[in-house]
Write an enzyme that holds these catalytic residues in place. Structure first.
Site, PDB file in Angstrom:
ATOM      1  N   GLU A 141      -2.118   0.387  13.414  1.00 46.60           N
ATOM      2  CA  GLU A 141      -3.306   0.743  12.636  1.00 46.60           C
ATOM      3  C   GLU A 141      -4.589   0.423  13.399  1.00 46.60           C
ATOM      4  O   GLU A 141      -5.562   1.151  13.341  1.00 46.60           O
ATOM      5  CB  GLU A 141      -3.290  -0.060  11.323  1.00 46.60           C
ATOM      6  CG  GLU A 141      -4.494   0.166  10.441  1.00 46.60           C
ATOM      7  CD  GLU A 141      -4.371  -0.560   9.102  1.00 46.60           C
ATOM      8  OE1 GLU A 141      -3.650  -1.571   9.039  1.00 46.60           O
ATOM      9  OE2 GLU A 141      -4.977  -0.101   8.125  1.00 46.60           O
TER      10      GLU A 141
ATOM     11  N   GLU B  49       0.845  -1.185   0.000  1.00 48.66           N
ATOM     12  CA  GLU B  49       0.000   0.000   0.000  1.00 48.66           C
ATOM     13  C   GLU B  49       0.888   1.245   0.000  1.00 48.66           C
ATOM     14  O   GLU B  49       1.160   1.798  -1.043  1.00 48.66           O
ATOM     15  CB  GLU B  49      -0.954  -0.040   1.194  1.00 48.66           C
ATOM     16  CG  GLU B  49      -2.110   0.922   1.013  1.00 48.66           C
ATOM     17  CD  GLU B  49      -3.369   0.507   1.747  1.00 48.66           C
ATOM     18  OE1 GLU B  49      -3.363  -0.498   2.458  1.00 48.66           O
ATOM     19  OE2 GLU B  49      -4.378   1.211   1.595  1.00 48.66           O
TER      20      GLU B  49
HETATM   21  C1  BGC Z   1      -5.389   2.592   4.636  1.00 48.51           C
HETATM   22  C2  BGC Z   1      -5.888   3.658   5.541  1.00 48.51           C
HETATM   23  C3  BGC Z   1      -6.835   4.487   4.776  1.00 48.51           C
HETATM   24  C4  BGC Z   1      -7.969   3.586   4.443  1.00 48.51           C
HETATM   25  C5  BGC Z   1      -9.158   4.207   3.854  1.00 48.51           C
HETATM   26  C6  BGC Z   1      -6.544   1.731   4.266  1.00 48.51           C
HETATM   27  O1  BGC Z   1      -6.213   0.681   3.462  1.00 48.51           O
HETATM   28  O2  BGC Z   1      -4.341   1.884   5.176  1.00 48.51           O
HETATM   29  O3  BGC Z   1      -5.122   4.111   6.495  1.00 48.51           O
HETATM   30  O4  BGC Z   1      -7.177   5.691   5.305  1.00 48.51           O
HETATM   31  O5  BGC Z   1      -7.566   2.464   3.708  1.00 48.51           O
HETATM   32  O6  BGC Z   1     -10.087   4.095   4.741  1.00 48.51           O
END
Ligand code: BGC
Length: 909
Positions: A762, A492
């Site tokens: 997270e 990501e």
């Molecule tokens: C990310 C987040 C992001 C989100 C959207 C995720 O995959 O890691 O931090 O804000 O997607 O809601």
């Protein structure tokens, strides 16, 4: 303290004498000159760069009353090209150059002197400089070059090596190289890397804005030279985006470099990329990818390939390609560099028998490997953030990212390997393929991030909270890698807008992020859709999706934060069309009733959830969040319009914000002050964004407090978390805010700390008490969003607050808050004016508060529970100068301060 009252007359006399001495020795000087937030920048393209300086003085209450800037042109032998003249102004931050337009490659020197409110002028400062880059596309005489042919297979391809030799026959006066690439580049001159910068040219919205770097290479040029570059896939054509898309921006790597040599005899020469360069992709970097890692076959090393005399017969001719130079821009941000190195703390053999190094810190970068073995031996390095329940190496949460570096030995004594075009987020490193026993000194962690200056430190009496602060700072280091990313490890690593905006104030306390945000916000504008919608990630590699509440609003909130912390008005001016377009977009989605309903949003992302049927979790209605942010952002836009002199817009958007508020109240608030989503996030939003009728505020705050009491913990996700403690504290529930801060069980900020976290997770429960993990689909251990609590630690607990009316710490609000069992807390912060300190401690019955206010700023100190007659300042009763501004209220007192160091002390009941 009592001692002070017993001072003998003699002692008082000595004090007076010594203070007179120090008075006679007072010195005020101008220092720390910066241009566009950089010291002596080379290669900028801003026509009216802004100049800032600090004033160092041994005198208190010092203010600048006037300044004078002189700018001289180096090429005209110090000829004055612009003087501001004496300008009666207190401004010492971001003063724009107003002289004649500067030309490509022009360097100018500047000096400043100031007059102060004591009637004195300083000497001229030391001189600093800035130098222009290549300002117009026509200044680029070099051509884009690329390899003629390579495999057309999808996936990572070998890195490309480019080279050319040239002579520089005469005495050199100066030499600059201007360089960029499609893909990532590393540039070499005569065998040496030209700069410590990494991941150049950086990540921008490549098709619209591509940075080039300028390097002063005067000392590297010899009579005979070789210039060379390596290109890797990077963000440009490597895997990027969460569906592992390859080649998002293009399929061809290319190099553009222009070396400008000026000789002392007044002549000059240009060596640029053209058809005379040669290229090979048969070098040692056989694969490189940001997500997957790098493969390096040392047997294929071409020693001295970037030095003169190298036999490049096997190399091929390059192709000159038709690639625009119109989107080339000079960098405004800060480059990525290797900032520090860490040694592993432990070598582990896991139950599965894996050999694993523990770095002791979840870090971002790579390891430098030191190894010895036979030619063809293959060492594999894999990277992980955590070990699993059983203590084995765990990479499921990296999803499809392989995060693997492979090194094949050439078999010649001790060999050292570092990757070039990849980075990993990790604490643990698994090594495979060693011929002998692994040893701790075999690897070194190389920590990389954008080279932001550290500005803030927060510390208090609780080691767990200090570890939380450490984790917040490391979360920022790991995720401020040219763009603010969500995470640094899985497939990501994108510039997620929501994460960035909730963390932006905390970020700006920790490090100087002004140049970093200046760059990134321009990419927001560049990638914004024509209808005003703003993508979810910037640079946008998710193909234009966007328009999500609290995510897209980063386009307003981040420039606003930059204005608050650095007093930067230009970012508001530059970003204004983008901000306005976003509000106008929301308007089209909301329609006549001013409610933004029905659209899909991320909402209060990752809020507390359960599997119980009677309490499934703290779900805050997305329509409520969207309407709240719609009002908030419109209100900010109105303020911004006012600041930059757009009076009509200021009125229009203030009215819009007010209308949305009315609609919000009508739709989401009962007459009793209850919100339709009875969640901590809903109440925090409504209270923090001022979306309630005056008379219902106490009731709504009580609902919030009651929910916190009932649950005993926070229930918020990305949207509510940054607002929760500050909202509770602002409405009289400080004890609950401290309870949340101090809580050690899930869900809380300290739960991960008790589990040994060294960065912010997270998920509130990334790793559960029994060692099992959250859903592998989304479980990063380095995601800064929840670290947004840092803002509350700095502003509320340590007491260094921002005055939005006089931003950038020109006027500082100081209001410390003890509580939660802490016995001390403090912050030191390097503002653009200099060091600010706000640190308190409990000393017996006394509350002691130490403050530093830098020259050319003022502060207002609010001391809760203080009474004027009991307060001492620097062990003396309150001086007359402070008494003038003193305000005593039921809750405490406030006084105004000029620059200086102060210690306040008063009994705390
Ligand atoms: C990310 C987040 C992001 C989100 C959207 C995720 O995959 O890691 O931090 O804000 O997607 O809601």
């Amino acid at each position: 303290m009592k001692l002070t009252f017993r001072l003998t007359k003699m002692f008082v006399f000595l004090l007076i004498i010594s203070s007179m001495n120090s008075f006679s020795a007072t010195k005020t000087e101008v220092k720390e000159l910066i241009c566009e937030y950089h010291i002596n920048p080379v290669g900028i393209d801003i026509q009216k760069p802004r100049l800032s300086w600090q004033i160092a003085s041994s005198e208190e209450n010092l203010l600048q009353t006037a300044y004078e800037i002189n700018v001289t042109d180096q090429t005209a032998k110090g000829k004055l090209i612009w003087t501001s003249g004496k300008v009666n102004s207190a401004q010492s931050v971001n003063v724009p150059y107003q002289g004649p337009a500067l030309k490509s490659m022009q360097r100018v020197y500047w000096q400043v002197r100031v007059w102060d409110n004591k009637g004195k002028a300083t000497a001229w400062s030391m001189s600093s400089f800035w130098e222009m880059g290549l300002l117009e596309p026509e200044s680029w005489k070099a051509s884009w070059i690329s390899i003629q042919s390579e495999s057309t297979e999808k996936g990572s391809k070998p890195a490309q090596y480019f080279r050319k030799e040239f002579t520089a026959g005469k005495a050199i006066k100066s030499a600059r190289v201007y360089v960029t690439s499609l893909g990532l580049y590393q540039l070499f001159l005569n065998g040496q890397k030209v700069s410590p910068d990494l991941f150049t040219p950086g990540w921008t919205s490549y098709n619209k804005r591509l940075q080039y770097q300028t390097y002063d290479v005067t000392s590297m040029i010899q009579p005979k030279n070789s210039i060379g570059a390596i290109l890797g896939d990077g963000w440009y054509r490597g895997n990027i985006g969460w569906v592992s898309q390859n080649g998002y921006y293009g399929s061809k790597l290319a190099l553009l470099a222009q070396l400008q040599i000026n000789y002392t005899d007044g002549t000059s020469e240009m060596i640029g990329t053209d058809q005379s360069w040669k290229v090979t992709n048969n070098g040692p970097i056989t694969e490189s990818d940001i997500y997957n890692g790098e493969n390096y076959d040392a047997r294929k090393e071409m020693s001295d390939w970037s030095k003169t005399g190298f036999d490049d017969n096997q190399w091929k001719k390059v192709a000159v390609i038709d690639q625009s130079k119109k989107m080339l821009i000079a960098p405004q941000g800060v480059s990525v560099k290797a900032i520090e190195e860490i040694k592993p703390i432990k070598l582990i053999t896991t139950p599965k028998g894996e050999t694993v190094f523990d770095m002791g810190q979840n870090m971002v970068g790579w390891v430098r490997l030191k190894v010895q073995g036979n030619k063809g031996d293959q060492i594999t390095l894999k990277f992980a953030e955590v070990l699993d329940k059983a203590g084995n190496f765990y990479t499921d949460n990296l999803r499809s990212a392989k995060c693997t570096d492979v090194y094949i030995l050439k078999g010649s004594g001790i060999e050292i390997f570092e990757p070039h075009f990849t980075f990993h987020g990790f604490r643990f490193v698994k090594i495979e393929g060693l011929a002998s026993q692994a040893s701790l000194d075999q690897i070194t962690g190389v920590v990389i991030h954008s080279d932001m200056k550290t500005t803030g430190t927060f510390a208090c009496s609780d080691p767990l909270i200090n570890q939380l602060q450490h984790n917040i700072q490391w979360g920022q280091k790991g995720n401020f890698l040219d763009v603010p990313t969500d995470c640094p490890q899985r497939d990501e690593r994108l510039g997620w807008m929501g994460d960035a905006q909730v963390f932006s104030v905390t970020a700006a306390f920790n490090f100087n992020v002004a140049p970093f945000y200046t760059k990134w916000t321009k990419d927001i504008a560049a990638d914004q859709l024509p209808n005003g919608s703003v993508p979810d990630v910037i640079p946008d590699v998710l193909k234009g999706g966007g328009g999500k509440t609290a995510w897209a609003d980063a386009c307003i909130i981040i420039p606003w934060t930059t204005y608050l912390i650095y007093g930067d008005q230009r970012i508001l001016e530059v970003q204004y069309p983008s901000m306005k377009a976003w509000v106008e977009y929301m308007k089209t989605r909301a329609g006549e009733d001013n409610l933004w309903t029905g659209d899909w949003h991320y909402g209060d992302w990752l809020a507390f959830a359960t599997t119980q049927s009677d309490y499934p979790g703290a779900t805050t209605e997305k329509d409520l969040i969207a309407t709240a942010y719609y009002s908030y952002s419109s209100g900010l836009l109105a303020k911004i319009a006012g600041i930059i002199g757009r009076g009509e817009d200021a009125k229009k958007y203030a009215q819009l914000s007010e209308n949305i508020k009315k609609a919000f109240i009508h739709e989401f608030v009962t007459p009793a002050g209850r919100l339709v989503s009875h969640t901590q996030t809903a109440y925090s939003l409504a209270l923090a964004f001022n979306l309630l009728p005056e008379d219902l505020i106490p009731k709504a705050a009580e609902y919030l407090a009651n929910d916190v009491k009932k649950m005993g913990h926070l229930t918020t996700g990305f949207v509510g978390t940054p607002l929760l403690c500050k909202t509770l504290a602002a409405h009289g529930y400080q004890d609950l805010a401290f309870m949340l801060l101090n809580r050690k069980e899930y869900p809380s900020w300290l739960y991960p700390v008790t589990q040994g976290a060294t960065t912010i997770w997270e998920r509130w429960d990334g790793q559960k008490p029994d060692g099992s993990f959250q859903d592998v689909g989304m479980n990063s251990f380095n995601h800064y969003a929840y670290g947004a609590i840092g803002e509350w630690l700095y502003r509320y607990v340590a007491g260094l607050d921002i005055d939005p009316e006089v931003p950038g710490y020109k006027h500082i609000l100081l209001a410390p808050h003890s509580g939660g069992g802490l016995t001390n807390a403090g912050v030191e912060f390097t503002s653009l004016y200099g060091k600010v300190k706000s640190a308190w401690k409990l000393d017996g019955n006394d509350f002691v508060y130490e403050v530093t206010v830098p020259a050319n700023t003022t502060a207002t100190v609010t001391l809760i529970g203080a009474k004027a007659e009991q307060l001492t300042v620097n062990s003396q009763p309150l001086p007359a100068s402070m008494k003038e501004s003193l305000k005593q209220t039921d809750t405490g007192i406030s006084v105004n301060l000029g620059s200086g160091n102060y210690q306040f002390r008063y009994p705390k009941k």
